[in-house]
Design an enzyme around this catalytic site. Structure first.
Site, PDB file in Angstrom:
ATOM      1  N   LYS A 112     -22.970  -8.744 -55.133  1.00  0.00           N
ATOM      2  CA  LYS A 112     -22.047  -8.654 -56.259  1.00  0.00           C
ATOM      3  C   LYS A 112     -22.493  -7.487 -57.121  1.00  0.00           C
ATOM      4  O   LYS A 112     -23.685  -7.129 -57.126  1.00  0.00           O
ATOM      5  CB  LYS A 112     -22.080  -9.950 -57.095  1.00  0.00           C
TER       6      LYS A 112
HETATM    7  P1  NAD Z   1      -8.539 -10.980 -62.920  1.00  0.00           P
HETATM    8  O1  NAD Z   1      -9.257 -10.023 -63.792  1.00  0.00           O
HETATM    9  O2  NAD Z   1      -7.424 -10.475 -62.076  1.00  0.00           O
HETATM   10  O3  NAD Z   1      -7.945 -12.190 -63.814  1.00  0.00           O
HETATM   11  C1  NAD Z   1      -8.733 -12.980 -64.659  1.00  0.00           C
HETATM   12  C2  NAD Z   1      -7.766 -13.844 -65.481  1.00  0.00           C
HETATM   13  O4  NAD Z   1      -8.500 -14.814 -66.213  1.00  0.00           O
HETATM   14  C3  NAD Z   1      -6.948 -13.060 -66.516  1.00  0.00           C
HETATM   15  O5  NAD Z   1      -5.650 -13.608 -66.577  1.00  0.00           O
HETATM   16  C4  NAD Z   1      -7.693 -13.336 -67.830  1.00  0.00           C
HETATM   17  O6  NAD Z   1      -6.847 -13.222 -68.977  1.00  0.00           O
HETATM   18  C5  NAD Z   1      -8.098 -14.771 -67.582  1.00  0.00           C
HETATM   19  N1  NAD Z   1      -9.226 -15.252 -68.381  1.00  0.00           N
HETATM   20  C6  NAD Z   1     -10.438 -14.682 -68.588  1.00  0.00           C
HETATM   21  N2  NAD Z   1     -11.196 -15.484 -69.359  1.00  0.00           N
HETATM   22  C7  NAD Z   1     -10.445 -16.585 -69.627  1.00  0.00           C
HETATM   23  C8  NAD Z   1     -10.666 -17.778 -70.358  1.00  0.00           C
HETATM   24  N3  NAD Z   1     -11.829 -18.009 -70.969  1.00  0.00           N
HETATM   25  N4  NAD Z   1      -9.672 -18.691 -70.413  1.00  0.00           N
HETATM   26  C9  NAD Z   1      -8.495 -18.492 -69.779  1.00  0.00           C
HETATM   27  N5  NAD Z   1      -8.232 -17.383 -69.073  1.00  0.00           N
HETATM   28  C10 NAD Z   1      -9.195 -16.450 -68.998  1.00  0.00           C
HETATM   29  O7  NAD Z   1      -9.665 -11.697 -62.031  1.00  0.00           O
HETATM   30  P2  NAD Z   1      -9.469 -12.431 -60.627  1.00  0.00           P
HETATM   31  O8  NAD Z   1      -9.692 -11.446 -59.551  1.00  0.00           O
HETATM   32  O9  NAD Z   1      -8.232 -13.239 -60.673  1.00  0.00           O
HETATM   33  O10 NAD Z   1     -10.752 -13.396 -60.625  1.00  0.00           O
HETATM   34  C11 NAD Z   1     -10.757 -14.655 -61.269  1.00  0.00           C
HETATM   35  C12 NAD Z   1     -11.901 -15.492 -60.728  1.00  0.00           C
HETATM   36  O11 NAD Z   1     -11.760 -15.641 -59.303  1.00  0.00           O
HETATM   37  C13 NAD Z   1     -13.302 -14.921 -60.921  1.00  0.00           C
HETATM   38  O12 NAD Z   1     -14.221 -15.977 -61.063  1.00  0.00           O
HETATM   39  C14 NAD Z   1     -13.580 -14.206 -59.604  1.00  0.00           C
HETATM   40  O13 NAD Z   1     -14.948 -14.033 -59.345  1.00  0.00           O
HETATM   41  C15 NAD Z   1     -12.930 -15.193 -58.644  1.00  0.00           C
HETATM   42  N6  NAD Z   1     -12.558 -14.666 -57.333  1.00  0.00           N
HETATM   43  C16 NAD Z   1     -11.739 -13.569 -57.218  1.00  0.00           C
HETATM   44  C17 NAD Z   1     -11.377 -13.126 -55.949  1.00  0.00           C
HETATM   45  C18 NAD Z   1     -10.404 -11.979 -55.746  1.00  0.00           C
HETATM   46  O14 NAD Z   1     -10.028 -11.727 -54.590  1.00  0.00           O
HETATM   47  N7  NAD Z   1      -9.951 -11.300 -56.786  1.00  0.00           N
HETATM   48  C19 NAD Z   1     -11.876 -13.763 -54.806  1.00  0.00           C
HETATM   49  C20 NAD Z   1     -12.696 -14.887 -54.965  1.00  0.00           C
HETATM   50  C21 NAD Z   1     -13.017 -15.322 -56.232  1.00  0.00           C
END
Ligand code: NAD
Length: 427
Positions: A112
């Protein structure tokens, strides 16, 4: 009766991840020497670097890249831009990536990366300069056979394009396989952008099927409306679920009759947030909105924002019948114990959100082959791999009378241990 693990209040995210590895090792009666190698990261790089801002001033940023484990193949994991990024958080997320790749049998280790910055208050030019300089700083670790980044919170296909271009410029030739989550034109995979959400929808369907719940009309609440949250909400809505609550950093939308997903997605894509959406009751403070979301009576709750959202303090309020973890580490070990006592089943992150890394693996394979698969082929292979992994975890949990989280961790730790044993300890 299930054995309780010893969890003290207020553990950090990293302590939670390592504690879960320790619990799994104990249950598996794992060799002590192998256990020691699995509970520590192999390489951690801290970089501090200058970036010219648009006002002419130079700012110093701190970034990290942690390769938790590369015993099964190149290390793999996203890059996060967020003000709260620390070495400890990145290490915990890298550990989760290693476990995730192991549980779904993808031939990668876990990594990461992240930069402590506030991307919402930076221009596109500043973000490009930050990304290119960060890539340069972590260059010794990167490479399609060594360590392959992907998008995570606040990074996307554009960030991956800049990383791929910077790496290629410094090597002197084009290297598409150095990142995944790229645009199609640069060697990306069809279906990668929506893969995590699609995979989450598959496991939610599988879980509801096991519990004998009909998916039609099932109510769902989603925390976070970014890549993961928005896509899973969209897919589940297409499957007939009613999305009754959604939150993001700007607040929450609630509508017991079901939120109009098509309109919410269009609104969010246009405004980059859900604030101002007229199709429901809007709660403007995100903390209050999250409190309301967790205590909403719903069939499924999908935390898809950040880690440490459901803890000892708010787990007693949870009214969901099932939790499916979209984010990495959204439920703490303390939170887990309370949900366990309340009888709320949970599909753990390392299984539930593995769709992203699975299609990243497909993207890497396509880059090596220089051959683009059809979207149907990508989605079918994703569904097969996720369905197989879900069934394996479910059966293991039944057989060993453990939770799905414990089963997923035990399987992952066992698979990593087996490879480590076969390879031996160098030298
Ligand atoms: P992103 O940046 O696209 O979206 C994050 C979202 O969460 C946004 O809508 C933001 O406003 C919201 N957010 C942040 N803090 C918040 C809070 N305290 N309360 C409510 N909403 C909140 O990120 P993403 O890629 O969707 O990733 C989200 C999670 O999924 C992370 O934990 C990431 O590690 C995990 N993840 C992502 C992927 C991927 O392919 N993008 C894969 C596996 C896991």
């Amino acid at each position: 009766m299930r054995e309780e693990s010893s969890v003290s209040q207020g553990q950090t995210f990293l302590e939670d991840v390592v504690g879960r590895i320790d619990d799994a090792a104990k249950k598996l009666n794992l060799d002590e020497n192998i256990h020691k190698t699995l509970r520590t990261p192999r390489r951690s790089l801290i970089v501090t670097f200058p970036v010219k801002m648009d006002d002419g001033k130079v700012r110093i940023f701190t970034g990290y890249r942690v390769q938790y484990n590369y015993v099964k193949g190149p290390s793999k994991g996203g890059i996060r831009y967020h003000p709260d990024v620390t070495l400890e958080e990145v290490t915990a997320l890298a550990g989760l990536m290693a476990l995730k790749c192991a549980v779904v049998d993808v031939p990668f280790g876990g990594a990461k990366g992240g930069v402590a910055c506030d991307p919402k208050n930076m221009s596109t030019d500043e973000l490009e300069r930050l990304t290119r300089r960060y890539t340069y700083m972590i260059l010794p670790l990167l490479g399609p056979e060594q360590d392959i980044p992907a998008p995570d919170v606040n990074t996307n296909y554009q960030t991956m394009s800049w990383i791929m271009d910077t790496y290629s410029m410094l090597r002197g030739y084009t290297v598409p396989g150095v990142v995944t989550g790229k645009p199609l034109q640069l060697g990306g995979s069809r279906g990668r952008h929506t893969a995590t959400g699609r995979g989450l929808a598959y496991v939610t369907e599988s879980m509801l099927q096991k519990l004998g719940v009909d998916i039609g009309g099932t109510t769902v609440c989603v925390q976070g409306f970014g890549n993961v949250g928005m896509n899973v909400a969209k897919f589940l809505n297409d499957d007939g679920c009613k999305i009754i609550g959604v939150t993001d950093m700007t607040g929450g939308i609630f509508n017991a009759d079901g939120i109009d997903m098509r309109n919410l997605v269009a609104h969010s894509e246009k405004n980059k947030c859900i604030r101002g959406f007229p199709g429901g009751q809007f709660v403007p403070d995100f903390r209050e909105a999250n409190r309301k979301l967790l205590s909403t009576k719903t069939d499924v709750l999908i935390p898809a924002a950040l880690e440490n959202q459901i803890t000892e303090s708010n787990a007693p309020e949870v009214k969901a019948k099932v939790i499916v973890e979209g984010a990495n580490g959204p439920v703490t070990r303390g939170g887990d114990q309370i949900l366990g006592r309340k009888g709320v089943p949970l599909v753990p992150d390392i299984l539930a959100n593995s769709g992203g890394v699975i299609v990243s693996y497909f993207e890497w394979v396509q880059d090596i082959q220089a051959y683009l698969w059809s979207e149907q082929e990508v989605n079918e292979r994703l569904k097969n791999l996720m369905a197989g992994s879900f069934d394996q975890v479910w059966e293991f949990a039944e057989e060993h009378r453990v939770t799905l989280r414990e089963a997923a961790y035990m399987l992952a730790v066992d698979k990593m241990a087996e490879v480590t044993k076969l390879r031996g300890i160098f030298p």
